[in-house]
Design a protein around this motif. Structure first.
Motif, PDB file in Angstrom:
ATOM      1  N   CYS A  87       0.804  -1.308   0.020  1.00 61.69           N
ATOM      2  CA  CYS A  87      -0.005  -0.120  -0.120  1.00 61.69           C
ATOM      3  C   CYS A  87       0.842   1.258  -0.088  1.00 61.69           C
ATOM      4  O   CYS A  87       0.531   2.053  -0.572  1.00 61.69           O
ATOM      5  CB  CYS A  87      -0.855   0.150   1.085  1.00 61.69           C
ATOM      6  SG  CYS A  87      -2.381  -1.174   0.996  1.00 61.69           S
ATOM      7  N   VAL A 113       1.461   5.818  -7.465  1.00 60.70           N
ATOM      8  CA  VAL A 113       0.330   6.448  -7.943  1.00 60.70           C
ATOM      9  C   VAL A 113       0.380   7.998  -8.236  1.00 60.70           C
ATOM     10  O   VAL A 113      -0.139   8.574  -9.136  1.00 60.70           O
ATOM     11  CB  VAL A 113      -0.842   6.039  -7.155  1.00 60.70           C
ATOM     12  CG1 VAL A 113      -2.134   6.711  -7.486  1.00 60.70           C
ATOM     13  CG2 VAL A 113      -1.138   4.645  -7.358  1.00 60.70           C
ATOM     14  N   VAL A 129      -6.657   7.965  -5.045  1.00 64.06           N
ATOM     15  CA  VAL A 129      -6.201   6.673  -4.704  1.00 64.06           C
ATOM     16  C   VAL A 129      -5.264   6.692  -3.567  1.00 64.06           C
ATOM     17  O   VAL A 129      -5.025   5.581  -2.968  1.00 64.06           O
ATOM     18  CB  VAL A 129      -5.960   5.825  -6.110  1.00 64.06           C
ATOM     19  CG1 VAL A 129      -5.392   4.294  -6.061  1.00 64.06           C
ATOM     20  CG2 VAL A 129      -7.059   5.921  -7.254  1.00 64.06           C
ATOM     21  N   LEU A 134      -6.591   6.718  -0.322  1.00 64.90           N
ATOM     22  CA  LEU A 134      -6.989   5.474   0.029  1.00 64.90           C
ATOM     23  C   LEU A 134      -6.034   4.485   0.398  1.00 64.90           C
ATOM     24  O   LEU A 134      -6.114   3.662   1.419  1.00 64.90           O
ATOM     25  CB  LEU A 134      -7.774   4.896  -1.077  1.00 64.90           C
ATOM     26  CG  LEU A 134      -9.272   5.589  -1.421  1.00 64.90           C
ATOM     27  CD1 LEU A 134      -9.871   5.227  -2.519  1.00 64.90           C
ATOM     28  CD2 LEU A 134     -10.064   5.553  -0.140  1.00 64.90           C
ATOM     29  N   LEU A 135      -4.913   4.575  -0.515  1.00 64.98           N
ATOM     30  CA  LEU A 135      -3.724   3.313   0.125  1.00 64.98           C
ATOM     31  C   LEU A 135      -3.021   3.860   1.245  1.00 64.98           C
ATOM     32  O   LEU A 135      -2.688   2.917   2.094  1.00 64.98           O
ATOM     33  CB  LEU A 135      -2.817   3.734  -1.324  1.00 64.98           C
ATOM     34  CG  LEU A 135      -3.261   2.781  -2.497  1.00 64.98           C
ATOM     35  CD1 LEU A 135      -2.229   3.092  -3.800  1.00 64.98           C
ATOM     36  CD2 LEU A 135      -3.494   1.506  -2.565  1.00 64.98           C
TER      37      LEU A 135
END
Length: 97
Positions: free
Chosen positions: A37, A44, A49, A52-53
Motif C-alpha cells: 500500500c 500512484v 487513490v 485510500l492507499l
C-alpha cells in the motif's frame, strides 16, 4: 471432584507452537500488504487513490494485530451427558462371576 469434559478430536485446538506459527504468518502477510500500500501510494502519485492507499497502510496494523491474535475457537457444543441416569462402565470383578 468433577472430571473434565471429553474433547472430540475434531474440536481439539491446535498446539501452541502451531498456533504461534499461524499468528506470525498472518501478521507477516498483513504487514506485506501494508508495504505494498505504501509503495503503491508513492507510485500512484496524488489523487484519491493515493489517499485510500495511505489510509489502508495506516489502519492496517490495527486490523493485522486483531486478526493475528484471533485464537482457535473450534467447538461443536458436544459434551458427554452428566446426569444421574447416565451409567458408566466399570471394571468387572472376577469374584462376581
Amino acid at each position: 471432584m468433577a472430571q473434565p469434559d471429553a474433547v472430540r478430536i475434531t474440536t481439539a485446538r491446535s498446539s501452541a507452537a502451531d498456533d504461534m506459527k499461524l499468528r506470525k504468518r498472518r501478521y507477516a502477510w498483513s504487514m506485506s500488504i501494508r508495504l505494498v500500500c505504501f509503495l503503491a501510494a508513492v507510485i500512484v502519485g496524488s489523487g484519491i487513490v493515493m489517499w485510500l492507499l495511505i489510509a489502508g497502510a495506516v489502519f492496517l496494523p490495527l486490523f493485522a494485530v486483531v486478526i493475528a491474535n484471533a485464537t482457535d475457537q473450534r467447538d461443536d457444543g458436544f459434551t458427554l451427558p452428566d446426569s444421574p441416569g447416565t451409567h458408566e462402565l466399570t471394571a468387572s470383578d472376577p469374584d462376581e462371576r
